[in-house]
Motif scaffolding. Structure first.
Motif, PDB file in Angstrom:
ATOM      1  N   TRP A 150       5.573   6.585   9.295  1.00 32.71           N
ATOM      2  CA  TRP A 150       5.905   5.832  10.380  1.00 32.71           C
ATOM      3  C   TRP A 150       4.834   4.727  10.872  1.00 32.71           C
ATOM      4  O   TRP A 150       5.232   3.521  11.323  1.00 32.71           O
ATOM      5  CB  TRP A 150       6.158   6.669  11.608  1.00 32.71           C
ATOM      6  CG  TRP A 150       6.263   5.963  12.808  1.00 32.71           C
ATOM      7  CD1 TRP A 150       5.582   5.850  13.899  1.00 32.71           C
ATOM      8  CD2 TRP A 150       7.662   5.197  13.059  1.00 32.71           C
ATOM      9  NE1 TRP A 150       6.353   5.234  14.900  1.00 32.71           N
ATOM     10  CE2 TRP A 150       7.556   4.688  14.540  1.00 32.71           C
ATOM     11  CE3 TRP A 150       8.684   5.052  12.608  1.00 32.71           C
ATOM     12  CZ2 TRP A 150       8.582   3.750  15.177  1.00 32.71           C
ATOM     13  CZ3 TRP A 150       9.844   4.221  12.968  1.00 32.71           C
ATOM     14  CH2 TRP A 150       9.781   3.910  14.533  1.00 32.71           C
ATOM     15  N   HIS A 151       3.525   4.962  10.913  1.00 36.50           N
ATOM     16  CA  HIS A 151       2.487   3.922  11.324  1.00 36.50           C
ATOM     17  C   HIS A 151       2.620   2.802  10.442  1.00 36.50           C
ATOM     18  O   HIS A 151       2.302   1.833  10.838  1.00 36.50           O
ATOM     19  CB  HIS A 151       1.069   4.632  10.991  1.00 36.50           C
ATOM     20  CG  HIS A 151       0.618   5.819  11.823  1.00 36.50           C
ATOM     21  ND1 HIS A 151       0.524   5.671  13.326  1.00 36.50           N
ATOM     22  CD2 HIS A 151       0.492   6.996  11.663  1.00 36.50           C
ATOM     23  CE1 HIS A 151       0.230   6.764  13.865  1.00 36.50           C
ATOM     24  NE2 HIS A 151       0.088   7.590  12.911  1.00 36.50           N
ATOM     25  N   TYR A 152       2.867   3.041   9.094  1.00 38.50           N
ATOM     26  CA  TYR A 152       3.095   1.697   8.212  1.00 38.50           C
ATOM     27  C   TYR A 152       4.229   0.911   8.437  1.00 38.50           C
ATOM     28  O   TYR A 152       4.281  -0.340   8.625  1.00 38.50           O
ATOM     29  CB  TYR A 152       3.150   2.225   6.776  1.00 38.50           C
ATOM     30  CG  TYR A 152       3.016   1.003   5.964  1.00 38.50           C
ATOM     31  CD1 TYR A 152       2.084   0.169   5.830  1.00 38.50           C
ATOM     32  CD2 TYR A 152       4.334   0.880   5.191  1.00 38.50           C
ATOM     33  CE1 TYR A 152       2.041  -1.127   5.051  1.00 38.50           C
ATOM     34  CE2 TYR A 152       4.427  -0.318   4.391  1.00 38.50           C
ATOM     35  CZ  TYR A 152       3.528  -1.049   4.163  1.00 38.50           C
ATOM     36  OH  TYR A 152       3.302  -2.388   3.723  1.00 38.50           O
ATOM     37  N   PRO A 166       0.906  -1.270  -0.018  1.00 41.51           N
ATOM     38  CA  PRO A 166       0.052  -0.128   0.195  1.00 41.51           C
ATOM     39  C   PRO A 166       0.721   1.347  -0.147  1.00 41.51           C
ATOM     40  O   PRO A 166       0.389   2.073  -0.499  1.00 41.51           O
ATOM     41  CB  PRO A 166      -0.862  -0.038   1.238  1.00 41.51           C
ATOM     42  CG  PRO A 166      -0.310  -1.234   2.072  1.00 41.51           C
ATOM     43  CD  PRO A 166       0.333  -2.103   1.163  1.00 41.51           C
ATOM     44  N   ARG A 223       5.999   0.723  11.296  1.00 41.60           N
ATOM     45  CA  ARG A 223       5.763   0.235  12.526  1.00 41.60           C
ATOM     46  C   ARG A 223       5.397  -1.243  12.451  1.00 41.60           C
ATOM     47  O   ARG A 223       5.869  -1.928  13.074  1.00 41.60           O
ATOM     48  CB  ARG A 223       4.969   1.347  13.212  1.00 41.60           C
ATOM     49  CG  ARG A 223       4.992   0.840  14.615  1.00 41.60           C
ATOM     50  CD  ARG A 223       5.987   1.051  15.596  1.00 41.60           C
ATOM     51  NE  ARG A 223       6.068   0.387  16.766  1.00 41.60           N
ATOM     52  CZ  ARG A 223       5.867  -1.013  17.183  1.00 41.60           C
ATOM     53  NH1 ARG A 223       6.054  -1.747  15.831  1.00 41.60           N
ATOM     54  NH2 ARG A 223       5.715  -1.416  18.176  1.00 41.60           N
ATOM     55  N   THR A 224       4.166  -1.255  11.390  1.00 35.70           N
ATOM     56  CA  THR A 224       3.446  -2.417  11.458  1.00 35.70           C
ATOM     57  C   THR A 224       4.388  -3.743  10.576  1.00 35.70           C
ATOM     58  O   THR A 224       4.213  -4.777  10.856  1.00 35.70           O
ATOM     59  CB  THR A 224       2.212  -2.666  10.625  1.00 35.70           C
ATOM     60  OG1 THR A 224       2.520  -1.988   9.430  1.00 35.70           O
ATOM     61  CG2 THR A 224       1.181  -1.705  11.284  1.00 35.70           C
ATOM     62  N   GLN A 259       6.581  10.442   7.994  1.00 34.14           N
ATOM     63  CA  GLN A 259       5.172  10.409   7.398  1.00 34.14           C
ATOM     64  C   GLN A 259       4.673   9.144   7.511  1.00 34.14           C
ATOM     65  O   GLN A 259       3.240   8.941   7.639  1.00 34.14           O
ATOM     66  CB  GLN A 259       5.133  11.169   5.999  1.00 34.14           C
ATOM     67  CG  GLN A 259       3.943  10.963   5.389  1.00 34.14           C
ATOM     68  CD  GLN A 259       2.982  11.982   6.038  1.00 34.14           C
ATOM     69  OE1 GLN A 259       3.251  12.922   7.029  1.00 34.14           O
ATOM     70  NE2 GLN A 259       1.656  12.047   5.815  1.00 34.14           N
ATOM     71  N   ILE A 307      -1.075  12.345  -1.411  1.00 37.97           N
ATOM     72  CA  ILE A 307      -1.270  11.241  -2.027  1.00 37.97           C
ATOM     73  C   ILE A 307      -1.397  10.285  -0.857  1.00 37.97           C
ATOM     74  O   ILE A 307      -2.085   9.234  -0.767  1.00 37.97           O
ATOM     75  CB  ILE A 307      -0.631  10.798  -3.400  1.00 37.97           C
ATOM     76  CG1 ILE A 307      -1.002  11.885  -4.271  1.00 37.97           C
ATOM     77  CG2 ILE A 307      -1.122   9.606  -3.779  1.00 37.97           C
ATOM     78  CD1 ILE A 307      -0.029  11.756  -5.692  1.00 37.97           C
TER      79      ILE A 307
END
Lengths: 209, 236
Positions: A202-204, A63, A206-207, A200, A137
């Motif tokens: 980071w959330h992704y 993604p 992190r997983t 930007q 985006i």
């Protein structure tokens, strides 16, 4: 050592210069070729996507790393046509310039200024795309990132070369200081961009850890 | 090429002595910057590993009275809490496995869904608001399914997908006037934010994050791996 000395010294006008013609020639040649290749791949992928809207481009890995979603945005056609077309026609000129420099061709000042103008436009455009990609985006396109890297490197070396050779007027002292750490400039620049990407998404990331 | 060039620079230096040792300074500075960056990345990874071993978390923060339960186990032996974002691809990837698990175990497990919209996803909040507005008419699960089943239709679009979500509400036979008021209302927004704040307090940083009986589940969110944890909890 001595062989290199006898071979290089007579012909090289800038022997002893930190930013030698040979170095800049190689940077422009390789950068131009890599940029052209990335633009070519992006054009091919874009065409495939137009032919078949369900086509999944080779660079849509996950993604966040996905060019399919990016290619179908308005920003992908900033001037009313597909962005990679710009790179497709301009990067080969950069590569040819590099090859000419390697061939010890003395290019006129206006040529270097034109290259500088192109580099300024390119690096500015690439940073606009970087901003759009990250903050509007919310995805990254790997081939586009290749172009970002190439553009930062090309801009740095074109500008430093033009400053060093007096094509662009500038006080000697700061120019010398920058030239002395020439590869640190794009390195630091690209690291800052990398940090912005890391923050930007980071959330992704992190997983994935 | 670089090594070659360095030789050249060093060989040429005596010829013109006006410059300081160039290439080596350049190389040192560049490598120094890279080394600092590498240390930063390593440091970050280490810090993350450490925070990864969180023990049982506070149960009242984990499941609130108003948290959405897709199923409730009377014996309360297994409680799974999922913090999710409807626009997150990893959540979408986990969704079929979760649904299979829920179908298989039904009321033998308590399954709680909590909102954790990721700000960088353009419609994450809109989707959560749609789910919460549907929940106010008792249709949370239906909207939850609708959003994931159609994620490829509305996901990763820059434009607000509010109208698309309203279409789902219509298809589900919700009271549209009420839905519209709820979805734009402050109450629904506050409810979604409260879930995310609970998640942040529990150390949730990304989605999907699962908690099984109060312990963060750090394995892969696949059907097989989740089932193994559920089986273990049921048999213990």
């Amino acid at each position: 050592m001595s062989v290199a000395l006898t071979e290089e010294t007579p012909a090289d006008a800038d022997a002893g210069a930190v930013l030698s013609d040979r170095l800049v020639g190689w940077v422009l040649t390789v950068g131009g070729l890599v940029g052209a290749l990335a633009a070519f791949v992006l054009t091919v992928e874009k065409t495939a996507l137009l032919k078949n809207p369900a086509y999944v481009p080779s660079c849509s890995i996950n993604p966040v790393l996905s060019c399919g979603s990016i290619m179908s945005t308005g920003q992908a056609e900033a001037f009313g046509f597909a962005n990679p077309l710009i790179g497709l026609v301009t990067f080969p000129v950069v590569a040819a310039t590099g090859a000419a420099v390697l061939g010890r061709v003395r290019l006129p000042r206006w040529w270097w200024l034109a290259l500088q103008a192109g580099a300024v436009f390119g690096v500015g455009f690439v940073h606009w795309l970087f901003f759009q990609s990250l903050y509007r985006i919310g995805a990254l396109c790997p081939y586009c990132m290749v172009v970002w890297v190439v553009m930062v490197v090309l801009f740095t070396y074109t500008t430093l070369y033009n400053l060093d050779r007096g094509h662009l007027p500038a006080p000697r002292r700061p120019v010398d200081a920058l030239v002395r750490v020439h590869s640190a400039v794009p390195t630091l620049w690209l690291l800052i961009l990398a940090v912005l990407i890391g923050v930007q998404f980071w959330h992704y990331w992190r997983t994935l850890l | 090429m670089p090594a070659d060039d360095r030789h050249g620079a060093q060989a040429r230096r005596p010829a013109r002595d006006t410059r300081k040792p160039g290439m080596s300074t350049n190389l040192k500075v560049t490598l120094g910057i890279l080394a600092v960056a590498l240390l930063g990345v390593i440091g970050l990874a280490v810090v993350n590993r450490d925070s990864g071993t969180t023990p049982v978390v506070a149960s009242d923060t984990l499941v609130r009275a108003d948290s959405h339960r897709l199923s409730t186990a009377p014996d309360g032996r297994v409680t799974i809490v999922e913090f999710l974002d409807f626009e997150c691809e990893s959540c979408l990837a986990a969704y079929p496995g979760v649904e299979k698990l829920r179908a298989e175990y039904g009321d033998r497990i308590t399954y709680v869904v909590r909102y954790f919209p990721i700000p960088s996803h353009p419609n994450a909040f809109n989707a959560a608001h749609a789910a919460e507005a549907a929940a106010r008419q008792g249709k949370f699960e239906a909207m939850y399914k609708k959003l994931f089943d159609n994620a490829t239709v509305w996901g990763h679009k820059e434009e607000p997908q509010v109208a698309v979500f309203e279409g789902y509400a219509r298809e589900m036979g919700l009271d549209l006037a009420r839905y519209r008021a709820d979805v734009a209302g402050a109450e629904v927004a506050a409810r979604v934010k409260a879930d995310a704040a609970d998640g942040a307090a529990l150390g949730v940083q990304g989605t999907p994050t699962f908690f099984v009986n109060g312990v963060r589940y750090d394995g892969l969110p696949t059907y097989d791996d989740l089932k193994a944890v559920v089986e273990k909890s049921l048999s213990s």
